[in-house]
Design an enzyme around this catalytic site. Structure first.
Site, PDB file in Angstrom:
ATOM      1  N   CYS A   1       0.811  -1.165   0.047  1.00 23.17           N
ATOM      2  CA  CYS A   1       0.088  -0.095  -0.031  1.00 23.17           C
ATOM      3  C   CYS A   1       0.692   1.294   0.153  1.00 23.17           C
ATOM      4  O   CYS A   1       1.408   1.641   1.161  1.00 23.17           O
ATOM      5  CB  CYS A   1      -0.879   0.038   1.146  1.00 23.17           C
ATOM      6  SG  CYS A   1      -2.027   1.540   1.303  1.00 23.17           S
TER       7      CYS A   1
ATOM      8  N   CYS B   1      -0.629   4.062   2.100  1.00 24.32           N
ATOM      9  CA  CYS B   1      -0.089   4.148   3.294  1.00 24.32           C
ATOM     10  C   CYS B   1       1.059   4.461   3.699  1.00 24.32           C
ATOM     11  O   CYS B   1       1.338   5.345   4.645  1.00 24.32           O
ATOM     12  CB  CYS B   1      -0.577   2.811   3.952  1.00 24.32           C
ATOM     13  SG  CYS B   1      -2.329   2.013   3.275  1.00 24.32           S
ATOM     14  N   ASP B   2       2.028   4.177   2.881  1.00 23.43           N
ATOM     15  CA  ASP B   2       3.358   4.067   3.434  1.00 23.43           C
ATOM     16  C   ASP B   2       4.252   5.017   2.826  1.00 23.43           C
ATOM     17  O   ASP B   2       5.370   4.901   3.181  1.00 23.43           O
ATOM     18  CB  ASP B   2       3.855   2.605   3.418  1.00 23.43           C
ATOM     19  CG  ASP B   2       3.112   1.668   4.334  1.00 23.43           C
ATOM     20  OD1 ASP B   2       2.572   2.140   5.403  1.00 23.43           O
ATOM     21  OD2 ASP B   2       3.116   0.428   4.082  1.00 23.43           O
TER      22      ASP B   2
END
Ligand code: NAP
Length: 320
Positions: free
Chosen positions: A136, A139-140
């Site tokens: 992801c 997200c990261d």
């Protein structure tokens, strides 16, 4: 035999499940949506959705998911957080979802469980998950500011997420097993002209190495048979997905890849069980298509309840 307690249970709270819930609640049909994590599905992980009509500037996946959730809550959809569904049992017209704790009995079921990212199973992948292996970028990505990162895959997801990563990373290395991308031409044009992206064509990641966190990846060139050790801080995998349909295997007909087979009303091989969105054996996996399928499945479920006489009379009250 115990009477079914719900008219419709929807499993999965992505765009398909939430739209099915919206249609059912507006039709004043008793429905419950079971969601394992937070509602939104895989759309939550998309940095910017540019092909959902009504949002000319695009909309971040999490924002679209929040709006969908707000809309179903307005119409009183009951959302139940649950542990994974272990099994589906069919007894006569009733369907029972067996959970870790308890069960949900229903007359009709809409499967909207979507898919999960596929793992490659190479050395280092499990070991470094969360420490330089990610599925992801949305997200990261902020964790890898001014670092070199690698993206695996050549489809829409890999290219979209690689483009997102260019806003943070010093360099994005896209590793693809062929010499041509699978992604749509609009995305291809953007990534092929992005100066921050380097391509390793005809290349396959074989191992991820590091100590506490990822430090490098071994990449094999399937034309020259050379292996290169590439220093990177994170590897993002986008090599496809597997459907979340394990709990259905003994009851519902699936295709060879595990997706639910349906007819044009989105009804599965079992009367009263419908599928919508990415878990269905459909041609295209898109947020908009998942939402539209959620609407179709809800309308078809309503017809099913009416034709079998299983629908409960509307009792009134504030939920609607
Ligand atoms: P995908 O289209 O199936 O692409 C997977 C990519 O991973 C392909 O390039 C494939 O290579 C590669 N791959 C698969 N197995 C591999 C392996 N073992 N080793 C190395 N590479 C491997 O998956 P996706 O990108 O997740 O997209 C899934 C669906 O969602 C598609 O229908 C896509 O259009 C849709 N989607 C749409 C959007 C959008 O419209 N904005 C965004 C994201 C996803 P090959 O090309 O050689 O097969």
């Amino acid at each position: 035999m115990t009477e079914p307690v719900r008219d419709v249970a929807i499993v999965g709270g992505g765009p398909a499940g939430l739209t099915a819930g919206l249609y059912l609640c507006r039709a004043r049909i008793d429905a419950v949506l079971l969601e394992q994590q937070m509602p939104g599905g895989q759309a939550v992980y998309s940095p910017l959705i540019e092909n959902y009509p009504g949002f000319p500037q695009g909309i971040p996946g999490p924002d679209l998911a929040d709006l969908m959730k707000e809309q179903v809550e307005k119409f009183g959809l009951e959302i139940m957080s649950f542990s994974p569904v272990n099994r589906l049992v069919q007894d006569g017209p009733a369907k029972t979802l067996v959970l870790d704790k308890g069960e949900v009995r229903t007359s009709a079921l809409i499967v909207a469980t979507g898919r999960s990212p596929r793992k490659m199973g190479i050395p280092g992948e499990d070991e470094f998950t969360g420490r330089g292996i990610s599925y992801c970028a949305t997200c990261d990505a902020p964790l890898f500011k001014e670092k070199a990162v690698m993206v695996i895959g050549g489809g829409d997801a890999a290219v979209e997420e690689a483009l997102h990563l260019t806003r943070f990373a010093s360099k994005v290395i896209l590793v693809h097993r062929r010499d041509e991308l699978r992604a749509s031409s609009y995305l291809q044009e953007r990534i092929l002209s992005d100066p921050k992206v380097e391509f390793m064509w005809n290349s396959e990641i074989r191992e991820i190495k590091g100590e506490q966190t990822v430090q490098s990846a071994s990449v094999f060139n399937n034309v020259t048979s050379e292996t290169t050790e590439v220093p990177v801080s994170c590897v993002f995998f986008y090599v496809g997905n597997t459907p979340n349909t394990g709990f259905l295997t003994e009851v519902v007909e699936l295709d060879e890849a595990g997706y639910v087979k349906t007819d044009e009303r989105l009804e599965s091989s079992v009367p009263g069980i419908f599928a919508a969105g990415d878990a269905r054996a459909n041609l295209f996996k898109q947020v908009l298509i998942a939402a539209a399928e959620g609407a179709t499945a809800a309308l078809a479920a309503q017809r099913y309840l009416e034709s079998t006489g299983a629908i409960k009379a509307y009792q009134g009250g504030d939920r609607w």
